[in-house]
Design a protein around this motif. Structure first.
Motif, short mmCIF file in Angstrom:
data_model
loop_
_atom_site.label_atom_id
_atom_site.label_comp_id
_atom_site.label_asym_id
_atom_site.label_seq_id
_atom_site.Cartn_x
_atom_site.Cartn_y
_atom_site.Cartn_z
N PHE A 124 5.91 8.27 -3.13
CA PHE A 124 5.54 9.47 -3.80
C PHE A 124 4.40 9.48 -4.95
N SER A 125 4.29 8.43 -5.60
CA SER A 125 3.58 8.26 -6.67
C SER A 125 1.87 7.87 -6.12
N ILE A 126 1.91 7.28 -4.95
CA ILE A 126 0.74 7.16 -4.47
C ILE A 126 0.08 8.00 -3.56
N ILE A 127 1.00 8.64 -2.85
CA ILE A 127 0.12 9.56 -2.00
C ILE A 127 -0.97 10.60 -2.68
N LYS A 128 -1.84 10.86 -1.88
CA LYS A 128 -2.84 11.67 -2.62
C LYS A 128 -2.23 13.21 -2.93
N PRO A 129 -2.50 13.88 -4.05
CA PRO A 129 -1.85 15.18 -4.42
C PRO A 129 -2.12 15.98 -3.27
N GLU A 130 -3.00 16.14 -2.71
CA GLU A 130 -3.32 17.52 -1.84
C GLU A 130 -2.64 16.92 -0.45
N LYS A 131 -1.88 15.58 -0.21
CA LYS A 131 -1.08 15.27 0.74
C LYS A 131 0.38 15.23 0.48
N GLU A 189 0.40 7.53 10.49
CA GLU A 189 -1.32 7.98 10.33
C GLU A 189 -1.43 8.95 9.19
N TYR A 190 -0.46 9.75 9.11
CA TYR A 190 -0.72 10.86 8.06
C TYR A 190 -0.76 10.29 6.53
N ILE A 191 0.03 9.23 6.61
CA ILE A 191 0.36 8.36 5.39
C ILE A 191 -1.02 7.55 5.11
N ARG A 192 -1.43 6.91 6.05
CA ARG A 192 -2.65 6.18 6.06
C ARG A 192 -3.75 7.04 5.49
N GLN A 193 -3.87 8.23 5.82
CA GLN A 193 -4.91 9.11 5.45
C GLN A 193 -4.74 9.66 3.97
N GLY A 194 -3.66 9.51 3.58
CA GLY A 194 -3.01 10.02 2.23
C GLY A 194 -3.17 9.36 1.32
N CYS A 195 -3.36 7.76 1.52
CA CYS A 195 -3.38 6.78 0.64
C CYS A 195 -4.73 6.39 -0.02
N PRO A 196 -4.50 6.63 -1.49
CA PRO A 196 -5.87 6.18 -2.01
C PRO A 196 -6.35 4.74 -1.67
N LYS A 197 -7.54 4.21 -1.81
CA LYS A 197 -8.19 3.09 -1.40
C LYS A 197 -7.12 1.96 -2.39
N LYS A 198 -7.07 2.27 -3.46
CA LYS A 198 -6.58 0.94 -4.50
C LYS A 198 -5.25 0.47 -4.06
N ARG A 253 -4.09 0.62 -0.70
CA ARG A 253 -4.11 0.49 0.96
C ARG A 253 -3.54 -0.73 1.42
N ARG A 254 -4.19 -1.73 0.84
CA ARG A 254 -3.91 -3.05 1.17
C ARG A 254 -2.26 -3.51 1.21
N TYR A 312 -0.75 -0.49 3.83
CA TYR A 312 -1.38 -0.85 5.38
C TYR A 312 -0.42 -2.03 5.96
N SER A 313 -0.15 -3.00 5.09
CA SER A 313 0.65 -4.16 5.71
C SER A 313 1.84 -3.85 6.12
N VAL A 314 2.43 -2.75 5.46
CA VAL A 314 3.80 -2.26 5.76
C VAL A 314 3.77 -1.45 6.96
N LEU A 315 2.70 -0.61 6.91
CA LEU A 315 2.49 0.37 8.13
C LEU A 315 2.17 -0.57 9.46
N ASP A 316 1.53 -1.57 9.15
CA ASP A 316 1.22 -2.58 10.28
C ASP A 316 2.60 -3.08 10.69
N ASP A 317 3.36 -3.58 9.96
CA ASP A 317 4.49 -4.20 10.48
C ASP A 317 5.30 -3.31 11.17
N PHE A 318 5.51 -1.82 10.95
CA PHE A 318 6.08 -0.97 11.60
C PHE A 318 5.51 -0.73 13.23
#
Length: 161
Positions: free
Chosen positions: A4-11, A72-81, A83-84, A87-93
């Motif tokens: 909740f604290s890392i998703i872009k505000p607009e997402k 995928e929505y979460i990937r798009q809504g995650c700021p670059k800082k 992502r690493r 994305y590791s957790v999302l890749d595991d899923f």
């Protein structure tokens, strides 16, 4: 990880709505599975199993909104800082879902070919039954996979609202 604290505000609003829908649907899937296991009437069991197949298929392999499209929505809504780590957790899923691929394909086949469309090329040919056969264990494995993600994405156990 507090998503909740890392998703872009607009997402964030879209994230919360999508998360709630997937959480509710996954909880309903688990309830239907448990009802199926406890029911003795064959007609009710048959109806419950068809419902379980349809709901599970809808959550993992659908033309609309699925858990995969949520990732995928979460990937798009995650700021670059962030992502690493995220994305590791999302890749595991994604990898876990790939291990369930055969079960997911059979689930989708059962839903499309037998339950929903009763496609005569598949539904009435015993030699093709293996392509369409879904066991309770298949659906339970898929449900467990979904539950892990729901818990991670919502940050709370499934029995909480």
């Amino acid at each position: 990880m507090d998503l909740f604290s890392i998703i872009k505000p607009e997402k964030l609003e879209g994230y919360l709505v999508r998360n709630r829908v997937l959480r509710d649907e996954t909880k309903l899937l688990r309830v239907e599975i448990e009802l199926f296991k406890s029911e003795s009437d064959s007609v009710i069991r048959s109806s419950l199993f068809e419902s379980v197949v349809i709901r599970a298929s809808k959550l993992v392999r659908n033309s609309g909104f699925t858990m995969k499209s949520f990732r995928e929505y979460i990937r798009q809504g995650c700021p670059k800082k962030f992502r690493r780590e995220l994305y590791s957790v999302l890749d595991d899923f994604e990898k876990e879902e790939a291990l369930l691929a055969n079960r997911i394909v059979r689930l989708k086949n059962r839903r499309d070919r037998v339950i929903v469309h009763m496609d005569p090329r598949f539904a009435f040919h015993p030699e093709r039954e293996a392509e369409n056969r879904v066991e309770l264990e298949d659906v339970e494995a898929i449900c467990s996979h979904l539950e892990k993600q729901v818990v991670f994405f919502s940050g709370k156990p499934l029995d909480d609202r």
